[in-house]
Motif scaffolding. Structure first.
Motif, PDB file in Angstrom:
ATOM      1  N   TYR A  76     -22.833  30.345  94.866  1.00 52.18           N
ATOM      2  CA  TYR A  76     -21.867  30.384  95.959  1.00 52.18           C
ATOM      3  C   TYR A  76     -20.485  30.512  95.347  1.00 52.18           C
ATOM      4  N   GLU A  77     -19.516  30.814  96.201  1.00 49.98           N
ATOM      5  CA  GLU A  77     -18.156  30.977  95.710  1.00 49.98           C
ATOM      6  C   GLU A  77     -17.676  29.656  95.120  1.00 49.98           C
ATOM      7  N   GLY A  78     -17.200  29.699  93.907  1.00 48.57           N
ATOM      8  CA  GLY A  78     -16.663  28.474  93.309  1.00 48.57           C
ATOM      9  C   GLY A  78     -17.686  27.676  92.516  1.00 48.57           C
ATOM     10  N   ILE A  79     -18.931  28.140  92.447  1.00 46.61           N
ATOM     11  CA  ILE A  79     -19.937  27.398  91.675  1.00 46.61           C
ATOM     12  C   ILE A  79     -19.493  27.351  90.207  1.00 46.61           C
ATOM     13  N   ASP A  80     -19.685  26.191  89.568  1.00 46.24           N
ATOM     14  CA  ASP A  80     -19.292  26.074  88.156  1.00 46.24           C
ATOM     15  C   ASP A  80     -20.478  25.596  87.328  1.00 46.24           C
ATOM     16  N   ASP A 139     -18.270  33.750  90.611  1.00 43.73           N
ATOM     17  CA  ASP A 139     -17.186  34.555  90.034  1.00 43.73           C
ATOM     18  C   ASP A 139     -17.566  35.065  88.635  1.00 43.73           C
ATOM     19  N   HIS A 140     -16.692  35.870  88.048  1.00 44.43           N
ATOM     20  CA  HIS A 140     -16.981  36.505  86.755  1.00 44.43           C
ATOM     21  C   HIS A 140     -17.186  35.487  85.649  1.00 44.43           C
ATOM     22  N   GLU A 141     -16.433  34.409  85.735  1.00 45.69           N
ATOM     23  CA  GLU A 141     -16.519  33.387  84.699  1.00 45.69           C
ATOM     24  C   GLU A 141     -17.910  32.748  84.695  1.00 45.69           C
ATOM     25  N   PHE A 142     -18.409  32.464  85.881  1.00 45.31           N
ATOM     26  CA  PHE A 142     -19.735  31.852  85.978  1.00 45.31           C
ATOM     27  C   PHE A 142     -20.804  32.837  85.507  1.00 45.31           C
ATOM     28  N   GLU A 143     -20.582  34.093  85.812  1.00 48.30           N
ATOM     29  CA  GLU A 143     -21.535  35.121  85.382  1.00 48.30           C
ATOM     30  C   GLU A 143     -21.590  35.187  83.851  1.00 48.30           C
ATOM     31  N   ALA A 144     -20.429  35.085  83.212  1.00 47.78           N
ATOM     32  CA  ALA A 144     -20.378  35.109  81.742  1.00 47.78           C
ATOM     33  C   ALA A 144     -21.104  33.893  81.177  1.00 47.78           C
ATOM     34  N   PHE A 145     -20.927  32.772  81.825  1.00 46.89           N
ATOM     35  CA  PHE A 145     -21.619  31.553  81.401  1.00 46.89           C
ATOM     36  C   PHE A 145     -23.146  31.735  81.530  1.00 46.89           C
ATOM     37  N   LEU A 181     -21.844  43.659  89.215  1.00 48.97           N
ATOM     38  CA  LEU A 181     -22.106  42.690  88.161  1.00 48.97           C
ATOM     39  C   LEU A 181     -21.709  43.296  86.823  1.00 48.97           C
ATOM     40  N   HIS A 182     -21.433  42.399  85.870  1.00 47.30           N
ATOM     41  CA  HIS A 182     -21.070  42.831  84.523  1.00 47.30           C
ATOM     42  C   HIS A 182     -22.106  43.752  83.921  1.00 47.30           C
TER      43      HIS A 182
END
Ligand SMILES: Nc1ncnc2c1ncn2[C@@H]1O[C@H](COP(=O)(O)OP(=O)(O)OP(=O)(O)O)[C@@H](O)[C@H]1O
Ligand SMILES: [Mg+2]
Length: 293
Positions: A76-80, A139-145, A181-182
């Motif tokens: 979801y939006e904002g998931i970390d 978001d992109h950051e979570f995708e990178a993680f 997606l990346h």
């Protein structure tokens, strides 16, 4: 990762297709092939498609035919990372410290760890199926993680050590393609775009999922839904809507509402947006099946 031609008794795309249909999921040959190759090559399967084409259900059905526990990470939006990996149970830690008084208590042990889906998948006693659902919402950051997680399947918990899966989970990712997606993530996966099923397949899905519906009703509903999908709707009906529309109209018909009135009365099951309903209202007569045997 070595190629493994047979996984849980499944030795070909056709085997998988058959097994999936036994689990009430009717996959086209292309989806069965992509899923089989992902399993054989030990790669994540990335399923993209419009809402309601059967992405999540495909992952669950694959888990079911492989007899793997399905562990779902709903994005979801904002998931970390914390929401995906683990969190410390602070209230429990505080309580333990208070109860211990002067005595020493280690509050950084498993007893106080709340495992979230990624940790759960690594810790599962047998190989699990990890469903990373709707990754495009993160978001992109979570995708990178996630990309990093998918490359080594380890989680390092500073207080307790590193967790490694005995066997890496089978991974299925889904995306509604609300954003791209990346490239790096795509490269790691076997990719398949799930389209709306062709009419014969969709009618077969209706028959498999809705036991009360007659074949002629299923065919008629599928034809109408396909006409609706060709219109510029905000929320075009997915496969679930087709199944439910057929079921709902059949119910009303069995209570004395004639065709095609029963279809019209059940329209809220298939069109769930006021603008779409307004747009379709004057066009419905042309689209509804006139007569059902
Ligand atoms: N190939 C299929 N075989 C059997 N049932 C299907 C199939 N495709 C879709 N369905 C039915 O459609 C429903 C919706 O599918 P699902 O929830 O998997 O769609 P989705 O692509 O994940 O949608 P969303 O993007 O909204 O999450 C399923 O619960 C199932 O009943
Ligand atoms: Mg879904």
């Amino acid at each position: 990762m070595p190629v493994q031609a047979t996984i849980a008794g499944i030795a070909s795309p056709q085997d998988l297709q058959r097994a999936l249909s036994g689990a009430q999921y009717l996959a086209g040959e292309d989806l069965a092939t992509a899923a089989y190759l992902a399993l054989a090559l030990g790669k994540p399967l990335l399923l993209e498609g419009a809402p309601g084409v059967g992405k999540t259900e495909a992952a669950k059905a694959i888990g079911s035919v492989l007899a793997r526990q399905v562990i779902r990470l709903q994005c979801y939006e904002g998931i970390d990372a914390a929401a995906a990996l683990y969190e410390w149970n602070y209230p429990r830690q505080m309580l333990a410290i208070r109860q211990a008084g002067e005595a020493y208590v280690n509050v950084y042990s498993d007893d106080y760890l709340l495992a979230r889906p990624l940790l759960e998948a690594l810790r599962a006693p047998d190989q699990s199926l990890l469903l990373i659902d709707e990754i495009d919402r993160s978001d992109h950051e979570f995708e990178a993680f996630l990309l990093e997680f998918l490359s080594d399947f380890t989680i390092s918990i500073p207080e307790t050590g590193t967790v490694r899966a005995a066997r890496a989970p089978v991974v299925v990712l889904t995306s509604n393609r609300t954003r791209d997606l990346h490239e790096a993530l795509r490269r790691r996966c076997v990719y398949h775009w799930i389209d709306y099923p062709d009419p014969a397949l969709e009618a077969a899905i209706v028959m498999a999922r809705a036991s009360t519906v007659a074949q002629a009703t299923a065919d008629a509903v599928v034809a109408s839904v396909n006409l609706m999908r060709a219109e510029p709707l905000t929320k075009p009906p997915g496969v679930a809507e087709t199944v439910e529309w057929a079921e709902a109209a059949t119910l009303l018909n069995s209570q004395g509402h004639p065709w095609p009135l029963a279809f019209r009365q059940a329209i809220g099951v298939v069109l769930k947006d006021q603008d779409d309903l307004t747009y379709m209202a004057p066009r419905l007569d042309a689209i509804l099946p006139a007569e059902v045997a």
